[in-house]
Scaffold this motif. Structure first.
Motif, mmCIF file in Angstrom:
data_model
loop_
_atom_site.group_PDB
_atom_site.id
_atom_site.type_symbol
_atom_site.label_atom_id
_atom_site.label_comp_id
_atom_site.label_asym_id
_atom_site.label_seq_id
_atom_site.Cartn_x
_atom_site.Cartn_y
_atom_site.Cartn_z
ATOM 1 N N HIS A 83 -24.059 37.421 -25.365
ATOM 2 C CA HIS A 83 -23.430 36.298 -26.073
ATOM 3 C C HIS A 83 -23.658 36.436 -27.571
ATOM 4 O O HIS A 83 -24.705 36.883 -28.018
ATOM 5 N N TYR A 85 -22.722 34.029 -31.132
ATOM 6 C CA TYR A 85 -22.216 32.724 -31.536
ATOM 7 C C TYR A 85 -21.055 32.822 -32.527
ATOM 8 O O TYR A 85 -20.148 32.007 -32.505
ATOM 9 N N GLN A 125 -22.900 26.562 -21.095
ATOM 10 C CA GLN A 125 -22.373 27.467 -22.101
ATOM 11 C C GLN A 125 -21.817 28.699 -21.400
ATOM 12 O O GLN A 125 -22.464 29.249 -20.512
ATOM 13 N N LYS A 126 -20.628 29.123 -21.765
ATOM 14 C CA LYS A 126 -20.005 30.289 -21.158
ATOM 15 C C LYS A 126 -20.231 31.501 -22.048
ATOM 16 O O LYS A 126 -19.911 31.474 -23.240
ATOM 17 N N ASN A 128 -19.807 35.101 -23.870
ATOM 18 C CA ASN A 128 -18.585 35.743 -24.375
ATOM 19 C C ASN A 128 -18.685 37.253 -24.496
ATOM 20 O O ASN A 128 -17.754 37.904 -24.985
ATOM 21 N N LEU A 131 -17.533 39.043 -27.600
ATOM 22 C CA LEU A 131 -16.124 39.030 -28.003
ATOM 23 C C LEU A 131 -15.762 37.636 -28.505
ATOM 24 O O LEU A 131 -16.010 36.638 -27.823
ATOM 25 N N LEU A 132 -15.139 37.571 -29.683
ATOM 26 C CA LEU A 132 -14.903 36.293 -30.326
ATOM 27 C C LEU A 132 -13.421 35.949 -30.398
ATOM 28 O O LEU A 132 -12.553 36.803 -30.206
ATOM 29 N N GLU A 133 -13.160 34.687 -30.663
ATOM 30 C CA GLU A 133 -11.815 34.148 -30.878
ATOM 31 C C GLU A 133 -10.882 34.478 -29.714
ATOM 32 O O GLU A 133 -11.200 34.206 -28.555
ATOM 33 N N ASP A 134 -9.717 35.126 -29.977
ATOM 34 C CA ASP A 134 -8.720 35.346 -28.933
ATOM 35 C C ASP A 134 -9.121 36.442 -27.944
ATOM 36 O O ASP A 134 -8.435 36.666 -26.940
ATOM 37 N N LYS A 135 -10.238 37.124 -28.212
ATOM 38 C CA LYS A 135 -10.698 38.186 -27.312
ATOM 39 C C LYS A 135 -11.736 37.695 -26.298
ATOM 40 O O LYS A 135 -12.239 38.478 -25.495
ATOM 41 N N THR A 136 -12.058 36.405 -26.356
ATOM 42 C CA THR A 136 -13.074 35.857 -25.457
ATOM 43 C C THR A 136 -12.733 36.163 -24.000
ATOM 44 O O THR A 136 -11.613 35.883 -23.557
ATOM 45 N N ASP A 138 -12.445 36.132 -19.834
ATOM 46 C CA ASP A 138 -12.354 35.100 -18.809
ATOM 47 C C ASP A 138 -13.444 35.333 -17.768
ATOM 48 O O ASP A 138 -14.208 36.299 -17.839
#
Length: 603
Positions: A83, A85, A125-126, A128, A131-136, A138
């Motif tokens: 993760h 932040y 909390q999930k 990530n 990877l941030l923003e639109d690359k988070t 699933d």
């Protein structure tokens, strides 16, 4: 791999000199040669190009707000980010692996990612994977990332919301803000195990069942929070710092309950800074190491004894990783007497009596010497804080004690009170500007408690451990004859606890004053004090003190009252709780040594 970390709560780009003349950018040698090592992002914060940065540290030193950190992380961990932040923010590597039918103990410094890992396990909390923003990613990507590990099934259940999570948070003093009513009503409402009477008895909650949550002390709130967690039916129990505010006896009872919790495929994860308690309740250990507020790395699962010893030694053999330059050492016998009998007597307090409602406290007097640290041990509700308040002059004894009026007192209370909007900077300026203390004294405190990294914050922005560090430093830099320090280890991690103990000892020795220290962590108390006052009696009804006595006698008397003995780890010398009625337990009781095991020449 080199990463930069910006503390966005501290970094104030609008207050810094305007672009491109911000100090962190202006003085970077790479920028001066045309290489964009540090650039301003669209968010207005400086960002690092790790491919160009040489790690010289100039930008860090030039930042006026101490918000910028550059650290090197092993490249092999690049694919193990759990993760992150934000860009240039705290990064957690790897993940805790809770096993069924096991208690996983977690140990590490504050700010190293323990709470982040617990929040991920709880589903609050999930992760990530960096990877941030639109690359988070699933849920399917996250689960596939941990394919083949025991975490894969755990995450599947978390995604499908079929996993019952019970989370006992670290900060329990805020509970009355969200939960109202009486203790018994709360416990009846959440009881799913039909063990309510047993839990109440083990945690000694009988006397507070009819009280409202809003009037409970810290120790009472902690026991209620633990009871509430244990009475819920869950698949995974996440318990964060359960020993805070509890005395030694309560800590052991709490540890026994948690130790017996696994079964029926339950998982238990416990964050704990009291090494003796962590050792007692855990089946496995995970270490977190790295650089606080910058990055944290979760170690492989270790056996309990080996894992704690690895943490103390600072070297993980199976990962070939050294994360501390020096090992933490324990002394197996009391420190050699410094001859207080012949040193200057600061004051002699007479026998005192105090009645508060139905509670009676009898205090036996004694002499207090220059350079002496007197530890105070005893159960909660036995009068320790009342004694501190008597010495401080906040309350008066029922009998006349004249010489207390002439003492200059500096007090660090159990419950720390500052104005929420008070800047830490003001406290640091007071410390630096004090004419009473010399420069080495002030430097030891400022550096030892790492206070300069907090100077841009206000009191309301500090964590429990950070607030504790500021309050102890503030207390030790007041001109006084007697320093009264109530529960200084609360919310501090293992390393800072032992560091705090040494700072208090050396400070009191250097200025030739005296200190009383109330502390429930026996190992920390052993580091701090020269002599002990032991409180005994019946909590809430009557308290009786011993006169100040030497460390060995005091420890033996206190642990005899607690009905426990400690052995020593052969590798590190750290104290470990003996199993009741074991051969070593019976031997130590027989010879009257409950904490310090005699060497052959003493036997």
């Amino acid at each position: 791999m080199r990463i930069a970390v910006i503390d966005r709560d501290t970094c104030k780009p609008t207050d810094c000199s305007s672009s491109p003349n911000k100090p962190c950018i202006k003085y970077c040698p790479r920028v001066r040669t045309g290489d964009e090592t540090i650039v301003l992002g669209e968010d207005g914060f400086p960002h690092l190009n790790p491919l160009l940065c040489s790690g010289c540290g100039i930008c860090v030193k030039k930042c006026p707000f101490h918000c910028y950190t550059i650290v090197n992380v092993p490249e092999k961990l690049d694919s193990e980010v759990t993760h992150k932040y934000a860009e240039d923010s705290f990064t957690l590597f790897r993940m805790l692996l809770p096993s069924k039918d096991r208690v996983l103990g977690v140990i590490g410094q504050n700010g190293i990612g323990k709470s982040t890992a617990m929040n991920i396990l709880s589903g609050h909390q999930k992760m990530n994977l960096g990877l941030l923003e639109d690359k988070t990613p699933d849920w399917d990507q996250i689960i596939d990332h941990f394919k083949g590990s025991i975490l894969q099934d755990y995450l599947k259940s978390l995604k499908e919301k079929t996993l019952k999570i019970v989370h006992k948070p670290q900060e329990i003093t805020t509970i009355p803000k969200f939960v109202k009513g009486k203790v018994k009503d709360l416990l009846k409402k959440i009881d799913k195990t039909k063990n309510m009477d047993y839990i109440i008895s083990e945690l000694s909650l009988e006397t507070i069942l009819d009280r409202d949550l809003s009037v409970l002390s810290g120790g009472e709130l902690q026991r209620v929070a633990i009871a509430a967690a244990l009475l819920r039916e869950g698949d995974c129990y996440l318990i964060d710092e359960p020993s805070s505010y509890l005395d030694v006896s309560q800590r052991l009872k709490m540890a026994k309950l948690i130790r017996n919790l696994p079964g029926d495929e339950k998982r238990v994860v416990v964050i704990e800074h009291d090494l003796a308690i962590l050792d007692y309740l855990s089946d496995q250990i995970c270490l977190l190491y790295g650089q606080p507020s910058a990055y944290g790395i979760i170690s492989n699962v270790q056996g309990v004894r080996v894992g704690i010893n690895i943490y103390l030694n600072g070297y993980i053999k199976d990962e070939n990783m050294r994360f501390r330059e020096e090992a933490i050492k324990f002394h197996q016998r009391p420190a050699i007497s410094t001859g207080f009998e012949s040193s200057k007597v600061l004051f002699e307090f007479k026998d005192m009596k105090k009645k508060l409602g139905s509670f009676n406290l009898d205090i036996y007097g004694g002499e207090i010497h220059a350079g002496e640290v007197i530890g105070i041990l005893g159960p909660n509700g036995i009068g320790k804080t009342t004694f501190i308040n008597l010495i401080a002059g906040k309350i008066k004894p029922d009998n006349e004690v004249k010489n207390l009026k002439d003492l200059k007192i500096s007090l660090k209370s159990q419950y720390i009170e500052y104005e929420p909007d008070k800047p830490v900077y003001e406290i640091l300026q007071k410390i630096k500007g004090s004419a009473y203390f010399d420069s080495p004294y002030k430097k030891r405190i400022l550096k030892g408690f790492r206070l300069e990294e907090l100077e841009a914050r206000s009191i309301s922005e500090l964590s429990g451990g950070e607030l504790q560090r500021v309050a102890i430093a503030d207390c030790l830099t007041n001109e006084a004859d007697i320093y009264l320090i109530d529960e200084p280890s609360a919310f501090l991690d293992v390393e800072m606890r032992l560091n705090m103990a040494m700072i208090i000892r050396r400070s009191i020795e250097s200025i030739k004053k005296a200190a009383f220290v109330v502390e429930h962590d026996i190992i920390t108390q052993d580091f701090i004090c020269d002599s002990l006052i032991v409180f005994k009696g019946e909590p809430g009804i009557k308290g009786i003190t011993t006169p100040p006595q030497d460390l060995r006698s005091g420890m033996n008397e206190f642990l005899r009252l607690m009905n426990i003995t400690f052995r020593r780890d052969l590798s590190t010398g750290r104290p470990r709780v003996n199993k009741f009625n074991s051969n070593l337990d019976k031997y130590q009781r027989k010879i009257g040594e409950y904490y310090y095991i005699p060497t052959k020449d003493e036997d």
